[in-house]
Design a protein around this motif. Structure first.
Motif, PDB file in Angstrom:
ATOM      1  N   LEU A 125      35.989  40.277  43.504  1.00  0.00           N
ATOM      2  CA  LEU A 125      35.394  40.245  42.172  1.00  0.00           C
ATOM      3  C   LEU A 125      34.273  41.261  42.064  1.00  0.00           C
ATOM      4  O   LEU A 125      33.496  41.456  42.988  1.00  0.00           O
ATOM      5  CB  LEU A 125      34.860  38.842  41.880  1.00  0.00           C
ATOM      6  CG  LEU A 125      35.918  37.760  41.754  1.00  0.00           C
ATOM      7  CD1 LEU A 125      35.267  36.385  41.725  1.00  0.00           C
ATOM      8  CD2 LEU A 125      36.767  37.971  40.512  1.00  0.00           C
ATOM      9  N   LYS A 126      34.189  41.892  40.906  1.00  0.00           N
ATOM     10  CA  LYS A 126      33.121  42.849  40.629  1.00  0.00           C
ATOM     11  C   LYS A 126      32.571  42.556  39.249  1.00  0.00           C
ATOM     12  O   LYS A 126      33.253  42.018  38.400  1.00  0.00           O
ATOM     13  CB  LYS A 126      33.641  44.280  40.677  1.00  0.00           C
ATOM     14  CG  LYS A 126      34.086  44.709  42.040  1.00  0.00           C
ATOM     15  CD  LYS A 126      34.387  46.176  42.086  1.00  0.00           C
ATOM     16  CE  LYS A 126      34.781  46.512  43.493  1.00  0.00           C
ATOM     17  NZ  LYS A 126      34.321  47.761  43.950  1.00  0.00           N
ATOM     18  N   GLY A 127      31.347  42.959  39.037  1.00  0.00           N
ATOM     19  CA  GLY A 127      30.738  42.785  37.728  1.00  0.00           C
ATOM     20  C   GLY A 127      29.952  41.491  37.632  1.00  0.00           C
ATOM     21  O   GLY A 127      29.760  40.769  38.601  1.00  0.00           O
ATOM     22  N   THR A 128      29.513  41.208  36.432  1.00  0.00           N
ATOM     23  CA  THR A 128      28.654  40.063  36.160  1.00  0.00           C
ATOM     24  C   THR A 128      29.482  38.787  36.040  1.00  0.00           C
ATOM     25  O   THR A 128      30.398  38.719  35.227  1.00  0.00           O
ATOM     26  CB  THR A 128      27.880  40.293  34.837  1.00  0.00           C
ATOM     27  OG1 THR A 128      27.180  41.528  34.938  1.00  0.00           O
ATOM     28  CG2 THR A 128      26.919  39.171  34.570  1.00  0.00           C
ATOM     29  N   LYS A 129      29.130  37.783  36.845  1.00  0.00           N
ATOM     30  CA  LYS A 129      29.841  36.510  36.751  1.00  0.00           C
ATOM     31  C   LYS A 129      29.454  35.836  35.443  1.00  0.00           C
ATOM     32  O   LYS A 129      28.287  35.767  35.079  1.00  0.00           O
ATOM     33  CB  LYS A 129      29.498  35.608  37.927  1.00  0.00           C
ATOM     34  CG  LYS A 129      30.289  34.324  37.919  1.00  0.00           C
ATOM     35  CD  LYS A 129      30.032  33.488  39.137  1.00  0.00           C
ATOM     36  CE  LYS A 129      30.910  32.234  39.041  1.00  0.00           C
ATOM     37  NZ  LYS A 129      30.797  31.427  40.230  1.00  0.00           N
ATOM     38  N   GLY A 130      30.458  35.383  34.725  1.00  0.00           N
ATOM     39  CA  GLY A 130      30.209  34.739  33.449  1.00  0.00           C
ATOM     40  C   GLY A 130      31.446  34.037  32.949  1.00  0.00           C
ATOM     41  O   GLY A 130      32.276  33.569  33.731  1.00  0.00           O
ATOM     42  N   ASP A 131      31.593  34.002  31.656  1.00  0.00           N
ATOM     43  CA  ASP A 131      32.697  33.290  31.018  1.00  0.00           C
ATOM     44  C   ASP A 131      34.005  34.076  31.026  1.00  0.00           C
ATOM     45  O   ASP A 131      35.067  33.506  30.824  1.00  0.00           O
ATOM     46  CB  ASP A 131      32.335  32.967  29.567  1.00  0.00           C
ATOM     47  CG  ASP A 131      31.106  32.080  29.457  1.00  0.00           C
ATOM     48  OD1 ASP A 131      30.811  31.353  30.426  1.00  0.00           O
ATOM     49  OD2 ASP A 131      30.445  32.112  28.407  1.00  0.00           O
ATOM     50  N   TRP A 132      33.915  35.376  31.227  1.00  0.00           N
ATOM     51  CA  TRP A 132      35.084  36.255  31.097  1.00  0.00           C
ATOM     52  C   TRP A 132      35.494  36.829  32.445  1.00  0.00           C
ATOM     53  O   TRP A 132      34.658  37.243  33.243  1.00  0.00           O
ATOM     54  CB  TRP A 132      34.762  37.412  30.155  1.00  0.00           C
ATOM     55  CG  TRP A 132      34.526  36.970  28.752  1.00  0.00           C
ATOM     56  CD1 TRP A 132      33.318  36.661  28.188  1.00  0.00           C
ATOM     57  CD2 TRP A 132      35.506  36.791  27.743  1.00  0.00           C
ATOM     58  NE1 TRP A 132      33.499  36.296  26.878  1.00  0.00           N
ATOM     59  CE2 TRP A 132      34.843  36.371  26.569  1.00  0.00           C
ATOM     60  CE3 TRP A 132      36.884  36.950  27.703  1.00  0.00           C
ATOM     61  CZ2 TRP A 132      35.499  36.108  25.386  1.00  0.00           C
ATOM     62  CZ3 TRP A 132      37.550  36.690  26.520  1.00  0.00           C
ATOM     63  CH2 TRP A 132      36.863  36.278  25.379  1.00  0.00           C
ATOM     64  N   LEU A 133      36.813  36.899  32.655  1.00  0.00           N
ATOM     65  CA  LEU A 133      37.375  37.509  33.864  1.00  0.00           C
ATOM     66  C   LEU A 133      38.558  38.380  33.465  1.00  0.00           C
ATOM     67  O   LEU A 133      39.453  37.930  32.735  1.00  0.00           O
ATOM     68  CB  LEU A 133      37.846  36.429  34.850  1.00  0.00           C
ATOM     69  CG  LEU A 133      38.622  36.913  36.079  1.00  0.00           C
ATOM     70  CD1 LEU A 133      37.750  37.810  36.964  1.00  0.00           C
ATOM     71  CD2 LEU A 133      39.151  35.721  36.873  1.00  0.00           C
ATOM     72  N   CYS A 134      38.561  39.621  33.914  1.00  0.00           N
ATOM     73  CA  CYS A 134      39.671  40.543  33.674  1.00  0.00           C
ATOM     74  C   CYS A 134      40.343  40.826  35.015  1.00  0.00           C
ATOM     75  O   CYS A 134      39.683  41.224  35.968  1.00  0.00           O
ATOM     76  CB  CYS A 134      39.169  41.852  33.087  1.00  0.00           C
ATOM     77  SG  CYS A 134      38.316  41.662  31.532  1.00  0.00           S
ATOM     78  N   MET A 135      41.647  40.605  35.073  1.00  0.00           N
ATOM     79  CA  MET A 135      42.408  40.902  36.285  1.00  0.00           C
ATOM     80  C   MET A 135      43.262  42.130  35.998  1.00  0.00           C
ATOM     81  O   MET A 135      43.977  42.174  34.987  1.00  0.00           O
ATOM     82  CB  MET A 135      43.257  39.703  36.689  1.00  0.00           C
ATOM     83  CG  MET A 135      42.381  38.517  37.051  1.00  0.00           C
ATOM     84  SD  MET A 135      43.266  37.095  37.700  1.00  0.00           S
ATOM     85  CE  MET A 135      44.289  36.658  36.324  1.00  0.00           C
ATOM     86  N   ILE A 136      43.154  43.110  36.881  1.00  0.00           N
ATOM     87  CA  ILE A 136      43.778  44.411  36.646  1.00  0.00           C
ATOM     88  C   ILE A 136      44.690  44.776  37.808  1.00  0.00           C
ATOM     89  O   ILE A 136      44.286  44.742  38.966  1.00  0.00           O
ATOM     90  CB  ILE A 136      42.691  45.494  36.485  1.00  0.00           C
ATOM     91  CG1 ILE A 136      41.750  45.138  35.336  1.00  0.00           C
ATOM     92  CG2 ILE A 136      43.308  46.867  36.295  1.00  0.00           C
ATOM     93  CD1 ILE A 136      40.477  45.951  35.307  1.00  0.00           C
ATOM     94  N   ASP A 137      45.923  45.115  37.478  1.00  0.00           N
ATOM     95  CA  ASP A 137      46.848  45.682  38.464  1.00  0.00           C
ATOM     96  C   ASP A 137      47.348  47.002  37.866  1.00  0.00           C
ATOM     97  O   ASP A 137      48.235  47.010  37.019  1.00  0.00           O
ATOM     98  CB  ASP A 137      48.011  44.745  38.750  1.00  0.00           C
ATOM     99  CG  ASP A 137      48.872  45.238  39.907  1.00  0.00           C
ATOM    100  OD1 ASP A 137      48.705  46.410  40.323  1.00  0.00           O
ATOM    101  OD2 ASP A 137      49.708  44.468  40.391  1.00  0.00           O
ATOM    102  N   PRO A 138      46.747  48.115  38.263  1.00  0.00           N
ATOM    103  CA  PRO A 138      47.073  49.396  37.637  1.00  0.00           C
ATOM    104  C   PRO A 138      48.438  49.959  38.014  1.00  0.00           C
ATOM    105  O   PRO A 138      48.921  50.871  37.356  1.00  0.00           O
ATOM    106  CB  PRO A 138      45.960  50.315  38.112  1.00  0.00           C
ATOM    107  CG  PRO A 138      45.510  49.719  39.387  1.00  0.00           C
ATOM    108  CD  PRO A 138      45.711  48.231  39.265  1.00  0.00           C
TER     109      PRO A 138
END
Length: 116
Positions: free
Chosen positions: A45-58
């Motif tokens: 996980l990267k970024g600010t922990k909060g309500d939103w999560l983006c999962m990316i498979d490029p």
């Protein structure tokens, strides 16, 4: 961009494409959604922990990419409070977007998809 030397394998090329696309997509997301957390297929996980999560498979379908079968895509899932609210698949070979948004249906490019 990167240069591919003659002796480099498709596996190395796919790793370079995957890493480059992941960096590019993550920069776009971080700049536009700084309060979101991000997770890639091979990174934590990267970024600010909060309500939103983006999962990316490029590069979903890496092995098919490596053997030159054009069945691979970019896949992005956005979750809010661990509920999927948006799914995006981009098929670069056919230049098509598939988007499903909670409460709004799903689309191929701008054409609404219907379930049977």
């Amino acid at each position: 961009m990167f240069l591919l030397r003659k002796m480099e394998s498709m596996e190395i090329l796919s790793q370079k494409v995957d890493q480059m696309a992941k960096r590019h997509i993550t920069v776009i997301f971080v700049n536009n959604f700084p309060d979101h957390q991000f997770k890639g297929e091979d990174v934590g996980l990267k970024g600010t922990k909060g309500d939103w999560l983006c999962m990316i498979d490029p590069l979903e379908g890496t092995k098919k990419f490596e053997i030159r079968i054009p069945v691979y895509n970019v896949s992005i899932t956005v979750m809010h409070h661990m509920n999927v609210v948006l799914g995006v698949i981009y098929d670069s070979h056919l230049d098509r977007d598939y988007i499903a948004k909670q409460g709004e249906g799903s689309y191929k490019d701008t054409q609404a998809l219907k379930s049977k």
